[in-house]
Design a protein around this motif. Structure first.
Motif, mmCIF file in Angstrom:
data_model
loop_
_atom_site.group_PDB
_atom_site.id
_atom_site.type_symbol
_atom_site.label_atom_id
_atom_site.label_comp_id
_atom_site.label_asym_id
_atom_site.label_seq_id
_atom_site.Cartn_x
_atom_site.Cartn_y
_atom_site.Cartn_z
ATOM 1 N N GLU A 6 69.706 4.506 11.477
ATOM 2 C CA GLU A 6 70.902 3.789 11.040
ATOM 3 C C GLU A 6 70.541 2.528 10.259
ATOM 4 O O GLU A 6 71.141 2.222 9.220
ATOM 5 N N ILE A 7 69.554 1.797 10.757
ATOM 6 C CA ILE A 7 69.107 0.570 10.088
ATOM 7 C C ILE A 7 68.521 0.916 8.724
ATOM 8 O O ILE A 7 68.837 0.276 7.721
ATOM 9 N N PHE A 8 67.687 1.935 8.682
ATOM 10 C CA PHE A 8 67.064 2.340 7.422
ATOM 11 C C PHE A 8 68.108 2.733 6.382
ATOM 12 O O PHE A 8 67.994 2.370 5.212
ATOM 13 N N GLU A 9 69.133 3.490 6.810
ATOM 14 C CA GLU A 9 70.172 3.934 5.877
ATOM 15 C C GLU A 9 70.878 2.759 5.211
ATOM 16 O O GLU A 9 71.254 2.829 4.044
ATOM 17 N N ILE A 10 71.066 1.672 5.907
ATOM 18 C CA ILE A 10 71.740 0.491 5.351
ATOM 19 C C ILE A 10 70.776 -0.333 4.503
ATOM 20 O O ILE A 10 71.065 -0.664 3.351
ATOM 21 N N LEU A 11 69.631 -0.647 5.063
ATOM 22 C CA LEU A 11 68.714 -1.581 4.396
ATOM 23 C C LEU A 11 67.970 -0.958 3.219
ATOM 24 O O LEU A 11 67.663 -1.654 2.249
ATOM 25 N N SER A 12 67.700 0.324 3.255
ATOM 26 C CA SER A 12 66.932 0.955 2.179
ATOM 27 C C SER A 12 67.719 1.022 0.878
ATOM 28 O O SER A 12 67.142 1.196 -0.191
ATOM 29 N N ARG A 13 69.025 0.874 0.947
ATOM 30 C CA ARG A 13 69.863 0.874 -0.257
ATOM 31 C C ARG A 13 70.125 -0.544 -0.760
ATOM 32 O O ARG A 13 71.014 -0.759 -1.576
ATOM 33 N N GLY A 14 69.367 -1.511 -0.239
ATOM 34 C CA GLY A 14 69.536 -2.895 -0.674
ATOM 35 C C GLY A 14 70.600 -3.647 0.095
ATOM 36 O O GLY A 14 70.986 -4.740 -0.284
#
Length: 179
Positions: A6-14
């Motif tokens: 969940e964290i990766f999905e948000i942060l990886s898109r900036g």
């Protein structure tokens, strides 16, 4: 570390995960990172992302080449103008501030400086209404604001807004003399 996906999905898109997010899910993710920051940081570093924390927010950064850095600086120029516009609208515009698009549009009628600054935002758009829609969409996409009340169109500025303020505060413009 239950929320790596969940964290990766948000942060990886900036995007940002802010402490004062309206979304309970994002606030919960913020708390999870806060509780296990070292473990999350090591995990994401292993897949090439640097988990960074700011004043009430988290984001990903990475080492960039000079070309990528130059592109990033060009994008920052637009945010300098946007921040200047928002601070002209209301000098207290920042984390926790609530506003409506209509508040900004109303202020155009009495604030010539604000109207002038709006002319330089999104030069390809003609009306102030279109410009404010674009500004709000850009800030929402970046995670700097969230829709607080869908009925009256109230937005809340998240802690992630500190990122853009701090980044611009760090910029130093050096004038050189030409001979």
């Amino acid at each position: 570390m239950r929320y790596t996906k969940e964290i990766f999905e948000i942060l990886s898109r900036g995007g940002f995960i802010s402490q004062n997010s309206i979304s309970q899910q994002r606030a919960h993710l913020y708390d999870a990172i806060e509780d296990d920051f070292q473990q999350y940081q090591e995990y994401y570093e292993g897949i090439g992302f640097l988990l960074e924390g700011g004043n009430g927010y988290y984001y990903f950064s990475r080492t960039e080449s000079k070309v990528e850095l130059a592109d990033k600086i060009q994008r920052m120029i637009g945010w300098i103008d946007r921040l200047d516009f928002l601070k002209t609208f209301n000098s207290t515009f920042g984390s926790g501030f609530s506003f409506r698009k209509s508040n900004i549009l109303e202020k155009f009628s009495s604030d010539i400086e604000l109207k002038e600054k709006a002319r330089h935002l999104y030069a390809d758009l003609k009306t102030n209404d279109e410009k404010m829609d674009k500004l709000i969409a850009d800030m929402e996409r970046q995670g700097f604001i969230e829709l607080e009340n869908d009925l009256d169109g109230t937005y809340k500025v998240t802690a992630a807004f500190h990122y853009i303020e701090e980044l611009i505060d760090c910029l130093t413009i050096i004038e050189t003399e030409q001979e």
